[in-house]
Design an enzyme around this catalytic site. Structure first.
Site: not given
Ligand code: NOJ
Length: 455
Positions: A173, A360
């Site tokens: 990200e 994710e």
């Molecule tokens: C995306 C991120 O990659 C991760 O680090 C984070 O905990 C999650 N979103 C949830 O916010």
């Protein structure tokens, strides 16, 4: 065609990142990352959107560093065939560039070997938001040397672990951490400067190319890509302008971090329509892309939500995200499972069937300090069931380029800015004692992993 069946070779597992899960932030020679540095500096101060920076520190996570064996054995019992993790740059090269910390190499060797012994394929991110603070002090992503620093770090990792790790991602990200970090000023290093943001983003792309080039030249036989945040967008009103704003939103959010990495150019519409962005782009950016471009093998998508979008000529990129598409009282993100279908379809069609992993997707419920209630997480079971059904439906609809799904996250961990206020995990964790317990959702996930069926 009945039911929701996933292919037998579908990768299915959980994910977590180093700074959120490991704890042990100063153990065995690790230096501080900017996440830890700013957590200390900002504890209790205003963070973003009316929120206060947590007083919690990422010094515990879910205690993964010390308890990795037990966690991995749990993954094996779950029946998952993969785990997405990240390596901590400040652990491996505490000074950012230069000397390698042998204890870190030894540690990650043990983690990777344990995963493989348990039949779990590691998916490894080189960078998940934990820049060594010593590099931040030198300008971080905006320093022209950033791509070289990153390549040198990647080399150490590929040499040490590349014989066993076959799925690599360069950045997690980047668009979120760099946009928030250098432009909106809500993530480390809390700057608000468009020029800096655009420079940081360009350096990050160059760093990615350098790592991919190096990886390919080493002939290690694996795949390398990037992990991007993604959201499905829907026009607030069906006006021509709001529909157009959705296209601009996707150009910025998806195109910016996919087009250069697959095709070697920024989305042209974005630059054409946004003189404020075009004017602030780093000098010679296209020449640099031409010089370093090399296509990646896959894209990872972190999907959490769908938002309505509105045209706004004053806003960065000329679009503004409005409210969530769906309302889910009490949840941090408002989940919308069909959006997972939409984003995979969108990326597959726009980028010619590129290989995709859902890297994710996770359900954040508040920490209510009640173990029984938190482990009885029916809401998360529903969340998982509905999103996994979308994976099965996509594959059935012909999107066989979707190769895997990672639930975020394996165990309740540290959340940037929020500390231990939110619980995403399939395993419940007591952040003081380290006690672990499977939630109802882990039992459900285990059935899916073992049967590849979503009932
Ligand atoms: C995306 C991120 O990659 C991760 O680090 C984070 O905990 C999650 N979103 C949830 O916010």
């Amino acid at each position: 065609m009945y039911g929701y069946k996933l292919p037998d070779d579908f990768l299915i597992g959980t994910a977590n990142s180093a700074f959120q899960s490991e704890g042990a932030w100063d153990k065995d020679g690790k230096s501080e990352s900017w996440m830890e540095y700013y957590a200390k500096l900002n504890a209790g101060k205003p963070a973003r959107l009316g929120m206060t920076y947590s007083e919690d520190m990422p010094d515990r996570g879910c205690f993964f560093y010390d308890n990795y064996e037990a966690y991995i054995e749990d993954m094996q019992k779950t029946g998952q065939n993969t785990y997405r993790m990240s390596l901590a740059w400040p652990r491996i090269i505490p000074t950012g560039f230069g000397a390698v910390n042998p204890k870190a190499i030894e540690h990650y060797n043990k983690v990777i070997d344990k995963l493989l012994e348990c039949g779990i394929q590691p998916f490894v991110d080189l960078y998940h938001w934990d820049l060594p603070q010593c590099l931040n002090e030198k300008g971080g992503f905006t320093n022209p040397q950033f791509p070289e620093w990153f390549e040198a770090y990647a080399k150490v990792c590929f040499e040490a672990f590349g014989d066993r790790v076959k799925l690599w991602s360069t950045f997690n990200e980047a668009q979120v951490s760099l946009h928030n970090g250098y432009f909106s000023g809500t993530f480390p290093p809390f700057h608000k400067n468009m020029k800096e943001y655009l420079q940081a983003a360009q350096n990050c792309l160059l760093a990615h190319f350098r790592a991919v080039r190096l990886y390919k030249s080493m002939n290690l036989g694996g795949k390398i890509g990037i992990v991007n945040a993604i959201l499905a967008v829907s026009p607030t009103d069906f006006t021509e302008q709001d529909v157009y704003a959705c296209a601009l939103h996707m150009d910025h959010y998806v195109g910016w971090w996919t087009e250069p990495l697959l095709e070697g150019t920024y989305p042209q519409r974005l630059l054409r329509e946004n003189p404020n962005i075009a004017e602030n782009m780093p000098e010679g950016y296209q020449k640099q892309l031409d010089e370093w471009f090399i296509p990646m093998d896959f894209v990872g998508l972190n999907y959490y939500m769908t938002k309505r979008t509105r045209y706004d000529p004053e806003a960065f990129g000329h679009f503004k995200r409005a409210e969530s598409f769906y309302s889910a009282p009490g949840q941090f993100f408002a989940p919308y499972p069909p959006g997972l279908f939409d984003v995979v379809q969108f990326v597959s069609e726009r980028y010619h069937g590129i290989e995709i992993y859902i890297t994710e997707n996770g359900c954040a419920l508040p920490n209510i300090h009640d173990e029984e209630a938190e482990c009885d997480d029916e809401e998360r079971v529903t969340y998982l069931r509905e999103h996994l059904r979308m994976c099965a439906r996509l594959i059935r609809a012909g999107y066989t380029n979707l190769k895997g799904y990672y639930y975020w996250n394996d165990a309740d961990s540290y959340e940037q800015l929020r500390g231990y206020d939110l619980r995403f995990g399939l395993t419940w964790v007591d952040h003081v004692t380290g006690k672990r317990r499977w939630k109802k959702s882990r039992y459900f996930f285990s059935q899916v992993c073992k049967s590849k069926m979503v009932n």
